[in-house]
Design a protein around this motif. Structure first.
Motif, PDB file in Angstrom:
ATOM      1  N   LEU A 216      -5.309   0.550  44.836  1.00 28.04           N
ATOM      2  CA  LEU A 216      -6.208   1.643  44.465  1.00 28.04           C
ATOM      3  C   LEU A 216      -6.991   1.324  43.208  1.00 28.04           C
ATOM      4  N   LEU A 217      -6.297   0.883  42.163  1.00 34.43           N
ATOM      5  CA  LEU A 217      -6.974   0.666  40.888  1.00 34.43           C
ATOM      6  C   LEU A 217      -7.864  -0.568  40.916  1.00 34.43           C
ATOM      7  N   ARG A 218      -7.503  -1.594  41.692  1.00 40.25           N
ATOM      8  CA  ARG A 218      -8.390  -2.740  41.849  1.00 40.25           C
ATOM      9  C   ARG A 218      -9.708  -2.301  42.487  1.00 40.25           C
ATOM     10  N   GLN A 219      -9.627  -1.385  43.449  1.00 32.76           N
ATOM     11  CA  GLN A 219     -10.845  -0.901  44.090  1.00 32.76           C
ATOM     12  C   GLN A 219     -11.702  -0.099  43.111  1.00 32.76           C
ATOM     13  N   CYS A 220     -11.061   0.650  42.223  1.00 31.11           N
ATOM     14  CA  CYS A 220     -11.800   1.425  41.224  1.00 31.11           C
ATOM     15  C   CYS A 220     -12.533   0.525  40.242  1.00 31.11           C
ATOM     16  N   TRP A 221     -11.950  -0.631  39.934  1.00 30.54           N
ATOM     17  CA  TRP A 221     -12.545  -1.579  38.993  1.00 30.54           C
ATOM     18  C   TRP A 221     -13.102  -2.791  39.742  1.00 30.54           C
ATOM     19  N   ALA A 222     -13.615  -2.576  40.922  1.00 27.58           N
ATOM     20  CA  ALA A 222     -14.023  -3.688  41.777  1.00 27.58           C
ATOM     21  C   ALA A 222     -15.175  -4.471  41.151  1.00 27.58           C
ATOM     22  N   ALA A 223     -15.086  -5.803  41.259  1.00 28.35           N
ATOM     23  CA  ALA A 223     -16.172  -6.687  40.849  1.00 28.35           C
ATOM     24  C   ALA A 223     -16.931  -7.129  42.095  1.00 28.35           C
ATOM     25  N   ASP A 224     -17.980  -7.900  41.909  1.00 35.02           N
ATOM     26  CA  ASP A 224     -18.804  -8.359  43.023  1.00 35.02           C
ATOM     27  C   ASP A 224     -18.523  -9.834  43.281  1.00 35.02           C
ATOM     28  N   PRO A 225     -17.808 -10.170  44.366  1.00 36.70           N
ATOM     29  CA  PRO A 225     -17.503 -11.583  44.635  1.00 36.70           C
ATOM     30  C   PRO A 225     -18.742 -12.456  44.788  1.00 36.70           C
ATOM     31  N   ALA A 226     -19.879 -11.866  45.110  1.00 38.44           N
ATOM     32  CA  ALA A 226     -21.102 -12.647  45.254  1.00 38.44           C
ATOM     33  C   ALA A 226     -21.490 -13.317  43.937  1.00 38.44           C
ATOM     34  N   LEU A 227     -21.039 -12.753  42.812  1.00 38.66           N
ATOM     35  CA  LEU A 227     -21.364 -13.334  41.515  1.00 38.66           C
ATOM     36  C   LEU A 227     -20.652 -14.660  41.277  1.00 38.66           C
ATOM     37  N   LEU A 228     -19.596 -14.946  42.042  1.00 37.04           N
ATOM     38  CA  LEU A 228     -18.954 -16.254  41.919  1.00 37.04           C
ATOM     39  C   LEU A 228     -19.939 -17.368  42.242  1.00 37.04           C
ATOM     40  N   ALA A 229     -20.798 -17.154  43.214  1.00 36.47           N
ATOM     41  CA  ALA A 229     -21.804 -18.163  43.564  1.00 36.47           C
ATOM     42  C   ALA A 229     -22.792 -18.369  42.428  1.00 36.47           C
ATOM     43  N   GLU A 230     -23.107 -17.294  41.690  1.00 39.30           N
ATOM     44  CA  GLU A 230     -24.024 -17.424  40.558  1.00 39.30           C
ATOM     45  C   GLU A 230     -23.384 -18.231  39.438  1.00 39.30           C
ATOM     46  N   GLU A 231     -22.084 -18.030  39.189  1.00 38.19           N
ATOM     47  CA  GLU A 231     -21.383 -18.869  38.216  1.00 38.19           C
ATOM     48  C   GLU A 231     -21.539 -20.348  38.564  1.00 38.19           C
ATOM     49  N   ALA A 232     -21.282 -20.666  39.827  1.00 40.11           N
ATOM     50  CA  ALA A 232     -21.344 -22.060  40.265  1.00 40.11           C
ATOM     51  C   ALA A 232     -22.764 -22.607  40.187  1.00 40.11           C
ATOM     52  N   ARG A 233     -23.753 -21.788  40.573  1.00 44.60           N
ATOM     53  CA  ARG A 233     -25.146 -22.252  40.539  1.00 44.60           C
ATOM     54  C   ARG A 233     -25.580 -22.596  39.118  1.00 44.60           C
ATOM     55  N   LEU A 234     -25.277 -21.718  38.173  1.00 48.92           N
ATOM     56  CA  LEU A 234     -25.650 -21.960  36.783  1.00 48.92           C
ATOM     57  C   LEU A 234     -24.953 -23.206  36.227  1.00 48.92           C
ATOM     58  N   GLN A 235     -23.665 -23.341  36.545  1.00 55.43           N
ATOM     59  CA  GLN A 235     -22.922 -24.489  36.020  1.00 55.43           C
ATOM     60  C   GLN A 235     -23.467 -25.796  36.568  1.00 55.43           C
ATOM     61  N   GLN A 236     -23.740 -25.840  37.864  1.00 55.69           N
ATOM     62  CA  GLN A 236     -24.250 -27.071  38.461  1.00 55.69           C
ATOM     63  C   GLN A 236     -25.616 -27.434  37.891  1.00 55.69           C
ATOM     64  N   ALA A 237     -26.461 -26.436  37.631  1.00 56.91           N
ATOM     65  CA  ALA A 237     -27.762 -26.703  37.027  1.00 56.91           C
ATOM     66  C   ALA A 237     -27.600 -27.291  35.629  1.00 56.91           C
ATOM     67  N   ILE A 238     -26.668 -26.747  34.851  1.00 57.94           N
ATOM     68  CA  ILE A 238     -26.409 -27.270  33.515  1.00 57.94           C
ATOM     69  C   ILE A 238     -25.957 -28.722  33.576  1.00 57.94           C
ATOM     70  N   MET A 239     -25.089 -29.030  34.518  1.00 61.84           N
ATOM     71  CA  MET A 239     -24.497 -30.366  34.589  1.00 61.84           C
ATOM     72  C   MET A 239     -25.482 -31.432  35.048  1.00 61.84           C
ATOM     73  N   GLN A 240     -26.659 -31.013  35.541  1.00 61.48           N
ATOM     74  CA  GLN A 240     -27.696 -31.972  35.921  1.00 61.48           C
ATOM     75  C   GLN A 240     -28.551 -32.400  34.728  1.00 61.48           C
ATOM     76  N   GLY A 241     -28.412 -31.698  33.605  1.00 57.31           N
ATOM     77  CA  GLY A 241     -29.322 -31.925  32.494  1.00 57.31           C
ATOM     78  C   GLY A 241     -28.735 -32.735  31.358  1.00 57.31           C
ATOM     79  N   PRO A 242     -29.574 -33.180  30.431  1.00 56.47           N
ATOM     80  CA  PRO A 242     -29.132 -34.029  29.322  1.00 56.47           C
ATOM     81  C   PRO A 242     -28.293 -33.299  28.282  1.00 56.47           C
ATOM     82  N   ASP A 243     -28.475 -31.985  28.122  1.00 48.93           N
ATOM     83  CA  ASP A 243     -27.719 -31.266  27.101  1.00 48.93           C
ATOM     84  C   ASP A 243     -26.220 -31.300  27.401  1.00 48.93           C
ATOM     85  N   TYR A 244     -25.859 -31.174  28.679  1.00 48.19           N
ATOM     86  CA  TYR A 244     -24.438 -31.239  29.036  1.00 48.19           C
ATOM     87  C   TYR A 244     -23.861 -32.611  28.723  1.00 48.19           C
TER      88      TYR A 244
END
Length: 268
Positions: A216-244
């Motif tokens: 019940l309480l997990r559903q009340c504080w539910a996050a959006d699993p779709a955002l996991l893909a955004e984490e991965a997208r941002l990280q992979q973009a960073i790792m392609q660049g010279p700053d990383y």
């Protein structure tokens, strides 16, 4: 479990121990796999009513074992591999597998919980930490972002500005500050013993009611699993660049990083 994880079950409490104390339970490929396998095994284990997650030796988990991924046959990009039919990638699933447990999960934190270790602890329902524990979202030190499920865990624990400050500074928190922020549930001089005692109290209650409360309480504080893909997208973009590459080399060589200014001036 590649000798990285031990599971002990006593009176309906499963104690999951990371067993790499000489490396402060750092996350290499074998540890990633063992943590996920342990979580999957416990999801189907009858009679388990609570889970305690801890690390052997002086620390909970010191984060990603970068040197191990420079060895022949190892590729850090494998962390972005997706599981079949799952929104989480190879790295994220060691956090999401604990959030998806039907029973409460308690993380016992002593020593350090840095980077990936910090994020692993956030996957638990409760976090019991020693006053001397040190916690840090230290990915910024390596020119990276925290990408192991923080989109699912931090929004329910921290204000946006507090979370961003920790992510941008990489500063170390002791147990008292982490408790005041809401990252820890309680302090204990012996966090493993305290977590096991709390888990036994949970296990003595109605298993049906405990599972329903968590659902019940997990559903009340539910996050959006779709955002996991955004984490991965941002990280992979960073790792392609010279700053990383510069940030990582500077960290491993223990020198000050020298970043080229990549920002282009505005055009008239």
């Amino acid at each position: 479990m590649s000798q990285r994880i031990q599971i002990e079950i006593n009176q309906h409490v499963a104690h999951v121990r990371m067993c790499r104390p000489e490396r402060h339970n750092a996350l290499d490929a074998a540890m990633f796999q063992a943590l996920f396998d342990a979580g999957v095994e416990l999801q189907s284990r009858a009679g388990v009513r609570a889970i305690v997650l801890s690390g052997d030796g002086p620390s909970f988990c010191s984060g990603l074992d970068f040197p191990s991924f420079t060895q022949p046959g190892q590729d850090i990009n494998l962390a972005f591999r997706m599981g079949e039919g799952a929104p989480a990638n190879y790295a994220q699933r060691i956090v999401t597998v604990w959030r998806q447990q039907a029973v409460p999960v308690l993380a016992a934190i002593q020593g350090v919980a840095y980077g990936g270790g910090f994020q692993l602890a956030m996957g638990a329902d409760f976090r019991i930490g020693a006053p001397t524990a040190r916690m840090s979202l230290m990915e910024i030190d390596y020119g990276l972002i925290p990408d192991m499920g923080v989109s699912q865990t931090l929004p329910s624990l921290l204000r946006y500005d507090t979370a961003l400050e920790l992510a941008l500074s990489g500063r170390r928190l002791d147990g008292h500050e982490a408790l005041a922020m809401g990252l820890l549930t309680q302090l204990a001089e012996e966090p493993v013993a305290a977590a096991l005692a709390w888990a036994q109290d949970i296990a003595a209650r109605s298993p049906t009611a405990v599972r329903a409360n968590k659902q019940l309480l997990r559903q009340c504080w539910a996050a959006d699993p779709a955002l996991l893909a955004e984490e991965a997208r941002l990280q992979q973009a960073i790792m392609q660049g010279p700053d990383y590459r510069e940030a990582l080399n500077a960290k491993l060589q223990r020198r000050e990083a020298r970043f080229a200014d990549q920002d282009k001036p505005a055009q008239d």
